[in-house]
Write an enzyme that holds these catalytic residues in place. Structure first.
Site, PDB file in Angstrom:
ATOM      1  N   ASN A 130      53.857   7.037  29.945  1.00  0.00           N
ATOM      2  CA  ASN A 130      53.851   7.222  28.487  1.00  0.00           C
ATOM      3  C   ASN A 130      52.403   7.460  28.061  1.00  0.00           C
ATOM      4  O   ASN A 130      51.610   6.518  28.026  1.00  0.00           O
ATOM      5  CB  ASN A 130      54.432   5.962  27.832  1.00  0.00           C
ATOM      6  CG  ASN A 130      54.362   6.001  26.326  1.00  0.00           C
ATOM      7  OD1 ASN A 130      54.027   7.021  25.730  1.00  0.00           O
ATOM      8  ND2 ASN A 130      54.682   4.876  25.700  1.00  0.00           N
ATOM      9  N   TRP A 131      52.099   8.713  27.741  1.00  0.00           N
ATOM     10  CA  TRP A 131      50.701   9.045  27.412  1.00  0.00           C
ATOM     11  C   TRP A 131      50.334   8.651  25.987  1.00  0.00           C
ATOM     12  O   TRP A 131      49.182   8.742  25.590  1.00  0.00           O
ATOM     13  CB  TRP A 131      50.452  10.544  27.629  1.00  0.00           C
ATOM     14  CG  TRP A 131      50.589  11.008  29.055  1.00  0.00           C
ATOM     15  CD1 TRP A 131      50.922  10.256  30.156  1.00  0.00           C
ATOM     16  CD2 TRP A 131      50.395  12.340  29.553  1.00  0.00           C
ATOM     17  NE1 TRP A 131      50.944  11.030  31.287  1.00  0.00           N
ATOM     18  CE2 TRP A 131      50.619  12.323  30.953  1.00  0.00           C
ATOM     19  CE3 TRP A 131      50.048  13.558  28.957  1.00  0.00           C
ATOM     20  CZ2 TRP A 131      50.517  13.462  31.758  1.00  0.00           C
ATOM     21  CZ3 TRP A 131      49.945  14.704  29.759  1.00  0.00           C
ATOM     22  CH2 TRP A 131      50.172  14.646  31.140  1.00  0.00           C
ATOM     23  N   LYS A 132      51.321   8.263  25.199  1.00  0.00           N
ATOM     24  CA  LYS A 132      51.091   7.837  23.807  1.00  0.00           C
ATOM     25  C   LYS A 132      50.287   8.900  23.049  1.00  0.00           C
ATOM     26  O   LYS A 132      50.428  10.088  23.332  1.00  0.00           O
ATOM     27  CB  LYS A 132      50.419   6.457  23.772  1.00  0.00           C
ATOM     28  CG  LYS A 132      51.224   5.427  24.569  1.00  0.00           C
ATOM     29  CD  LYS A 132      50.823   4.007  24.310  1.00  0.00           C
ATOM     30  CE  LYS A 132      51.700   3.079  25.138  1.00  0.00           C
ATOM     31  NZ  LYS A 132      51.398   1.676  24.911  1.00  0.00           N
ATOM     32  N   HIS A 154      60.432   2.583  21.136  1.00  0.00           N
ATOM     33  CA  HIS A 154      59.211   1.947  21.652  1.00  0.00           C
ATOM     34  C   HIS A 154      58.708   0.931  20.621  1.00  0.00           C
ATOM     35  O   HIS A 154      58.780   1.166  19.417  1.00  0.00           O
ATOM     36  CB  HIS A 154      58.136   2.998  21.939  1.00  0.00           C
ATOM     37  CG  HIS A 154      56.983   2.426  22.703  1.00  0.00           C
ATOM     38  ND1 HIS A 154      56.011   1.659  22.102  1.00  0.00           N
ATOM     39  CD2 HIS A 154      56.680   2.454  24.019  1.00  0.00           C
ATOM     40  CE1 HIS A 154      55.148   1.257  23.031  1.00  0.00           C
ATOM     41  NE2 HIS A 154      55.533   1.718  24.201  1.00  0.00           N
ATOM     42  N   GLU A 179      55.866   0.150  19.593  1.00  0.00           N
ATOM     43  CA  GLU A 179      54.847   0.616  18.641  1.00  0.00           C
ATOM     44  C   GLU A 179      55.521   1.288  17.447  1.00  0.00           C
ATOM     45  O   GLU A 179      55.034   1.219  16.324  1.00  0.00           O
ATOM     46  CB  GLU A 179      53.860   1.552  19.353  1.00  0.00           C
ATOM     47  CG  GLU A 179      52.921   0.748  20.250  1.00  0.00           C
ATOM     48  CD  GLU A 179      52.331   1.506  21.421  1.00  0.00           C
ATOM     49  OE1 GLU A 179      52.455   2.742  21.483  1.00  0.00           O
ATOM     50  OE2 GLU A 179      51.736   0.844  22.291  1.00  0.00           O
ATOM     51  N   GLU A 226      59.972  -3.973  27.777  1.00  0.00           N
ATOM     52  CA  GLU A 226      58.526  -3.998  27.569  1.00  0.00           C
ATOM     53  C   GLU A 226      58.167  -5.147  26.627  1.00  0.00           C
ATOM     54  O   GLU A 226      58.289  -5.003  25.406  1.00  0.00           O
ATOM     55  CB  GLU A 226      58.059  -2.681  26.945  1.00  0.00           C
ATOM     56  CG  GLU A 226      58.342  -1.454  27.778  1.00  0.00           C
ATOM     57  CD  GLU A 226      57.420  -0.309  27.399  1.00  0.00           C
ATOM     58  OE1 GLU A 226      56.657   0.136  28.272  1.00  0.00           O
ATOM     59  OE2 GLU A 226      57.434   0.119  26.240  1.00  0.00           O
ATOM     60  N   GLY A 280      49.412  -2.843  26.669  1.00  0.00           N
ATOM     61  CA  GLY A 280      48.037  -2.483  26.359  1.00  0.00           C
ATOM     62  C   GLY A 280      47.083  -3.669  26.309  1.00  0.00           C
ATOM     63  O   GLY A 280      45.950  -3.545  25.858  1.00  0.00           O
ATOM     64  N   SER A 303      51.303  -3.091  30.748  1.00  0.00           N
ATOM     65  CA  SER A 303      50.110  -3.232  31.593  1.00  0.00           C
ATOM     66  C   SER A 303      50.401  -3.101  33.092  1.00  0.00           C
ATOM     67  O   SER A 303      49.745  -3.761  33.905  1.00  0.00           O
ATOM     68  CB  SER A 303      49.381  -4.540  31.299  1.00  0.00           C
ATOM     69  OG  SER A 303      48.948  -4.571  29.947  1.00  0.00           O
ATOM     70  N   GLY A 338      51.896   2.867  30.523  1.00  0.00           N
ATOM     71  CA  GLY A 338      51.096   3.455  29.456  1.00  0.00           C
ATOM     72  C   GLY A 338      49.706   3.806  29.947  1.00  0.00           C
ATOM     73  O   GLY A 338      49.498   4.824  30.610  1.00  0.00           O
ATOM     74  N   GLY A 339      48.749   2.937  29.671  1.00  0.00           N
ATOM     75  CA  GLY A 339      47.338   3.199  29.969  1.00  0.00           C
ATOM     76  C   GLY A 339      47.077   3.745  31.368  1.00  0.00           C
ATOM     77  O   GLY A 339      46.339   4.726  31.538  1.00  0.00           O
TER      78      GLY A 339
HETATM   79  P1  PGA Z   1      50.687  -0.143  28.856  1.00  0.00           P
HETATM   80  O1  PGA Z   1      51.828   0.531  27.925  1.00  0.00           O
HETATM   81  O2  PGA Z   1      51.044   0.179  30.279  1.00  0.00           O
HETATM   82  O3  PGA Z   1      49.401   0.517  28.416  1.00  0.00           O
HETATM   83  O4  PGA Z   1      50.715  -1.593  28.582  1.00  0.00           O
HETATM   84  C1  PGA Z   1      53.183   0.523  28.303  1.00  0.00           C
HETATM   85  C2  PGA Z   1      54.002   1.153  27.215  1.00  0.00           C
HETATM   86  O5  PGA Z   1      53.777   0.870  26.033  1.00  0.00           O
HETATM   87  O6  PGA Z   1      54.912   1.982  27.484  1.00  0.00           O
END
Ligand code: PGA
Length: 251
Positions: free
Chosen positions: A9-11, A95, A97, A167, A173, A212, A233-234
Site C-alpha cells: 500500500n503506497w498510500k 482502510h 486512515e 490492521e 506506521g 509495520s 505500507g511503509g
Molecule cells: P505500515 O502500513 O506498514 O506503514 O504500518 C500498513 C497499512 O496501513 O496498510
C-alpha cells in the site's frame, strides 16, 4: 492450502520520478511463484505502474473506490468500473486512515465493497482496532462488527471473492508490530466468525496482517496458521524490502 498474498500500500506517496525508480526496483526482484503479489499506488500513478510492471506477475490495485460502481457525476471520485478499465484487479476498502481521518462508516465501506465486486475487482476489506479499543479489551468485538457490517448486508458468500486485512490501527506506521500471537488471535477470530456461517468458505478466505510489517518480522508473522500474508505500507516503498517480504511469504 491458501495461496499467500503480499500487497504493498503506497498510500499518498510518490512522484512520477520516484514511481519510475520503484518500478525499476520491483522489476529487479525475484518474486516467489507461489505468492500473489500486488501493489496499490496512488490513483494518479496507476497507469504508469500498470505499464511499468507489464509482464510481471504483480497485480495492481487502487487504494479506494467510489460507492457508485459506474461512472457518473461525482466530482473527484473514481468508480470501480473505471479502475477495472484501467487494468486494476483489486481495491482496498475501509482502510483505517479512511475510516478514522475521513469518517468512512461501515455502511460506506460496505457499499464500496459491493461496487468493487460488481465491477470485477477483488476487494481487500481492512479491519482493525485502535489502541484505546485494544486497551479497553474491545479488539475482537470491534473487528467482528466491522466484518459483520459486510456479511449482514451482502451475505457471507461475498468473501469467496474478497480478501480481509487485519490492521491494528496502533501498529500502522508506528513501528509497533502486533506480536505473531496477538495477530493470530484476531485472525483466528475472523475466520471463526466466517466459519459459523460457512466453514468451507472460511477455510479458503485469505486474511492478511498489516501494521509495520518489515522483512525482519514477516517470516514469523506469516508462519502463524491463520495469517496468509501481509498488507505492507511503509516497507513497500523500498523495492528490496518489499521483495524480501514477498519471499518470506513464499518460504
Ligand atoms: P505500515 O502500513 O506498514 O506503514 O504500518 C500498513 C497499512 O496501513 O496498510
Amino acid at each position: 492450502m491458501r495461496r499467500p498474498m503480499v500487497a504493498g500500500n503506497w498510500k499518498m506517496h510518490g512522484t512520477r520520478a520516484s514511481v519510475v525508480e520503484l518500478i525499476n526496483g520491483l522489476n529487479q526482484q525475484a518474486l516467489p511463484a507461489g505468492v500473489d503479489v500486488a501493489v496499490f499506488p496512488s490513483c494518479l500513478h496507476l497507469g504508469q505502474v500498470v505499464d511499468g510492471l507489464a509482464g510481471r506477475a504483480v497485480a495492481v490495485g487502487a487504494q479506494d473506490c467510489a460507492t457508485e460502481a459506474q461512472q457518473g457525476a461525482l466530482t473527484g471520485e473514481v468508480a470501480a468500473s473505471q479502475l477495472h478499465d484501467a487494468c486494476c484487479s483489486l481495491v482496498l476498502v475501509g482502510h483505517s486512515e479512511r475510516r478514522l481521518l475521513l469518517g468512512e462508516s461501515d455502511e460506506v465501506v460496505t457499499r464500496k465493497f459491493a461496487a468493487a465486486q460488481s465491477s470485477g475487482l477483488l476487494p481487500v476489506l481492512c479491519v482493525g482496532e485502535t489502541l484505546a479499543q485494544r486497551e479497553a479489551g474491545q479488539t475482537l468485538e470491534v473487528v467482528a462488527a466491522q466484518l459483520s457490517a459486510v456479511t449482514d448486508a451482502l451475505g457471507v458468500e461475498v468473501f469467496s471473492a474478497a480478501v480481509i486485512a487485519y490492521e491494528p490501527v496502533w501498529a500502522i506506521g508506528t513501528g509497533l508490530t502486533a506480536s505473531p500471537a496477538q495477530a493470530q488471535e484476531v485472525h483466528a477470530a475472523i475466520r471463526a466468525q466466517l466459519a459459523a456461517k460457512s466453514p468451507e468458505l472460511a477455510g479458503k478466505v485469505r486474511i492478511l496482517y498489516g501494521g509495520s510489517v518489515k522483512a525482519a518480522s514477516a517470516a514469523e508473522l506469516f508462519g502463524m496458521p491463520d495469517i496468509d500474508g501481509g498488507l505492507v505500507g511503509g516497507a513497500s516503498l523500498n523495492a528490496d524490502e518489499f521483495g524480501a517480504i514477498c519471499r518470506a511469504a513464499g518460504s
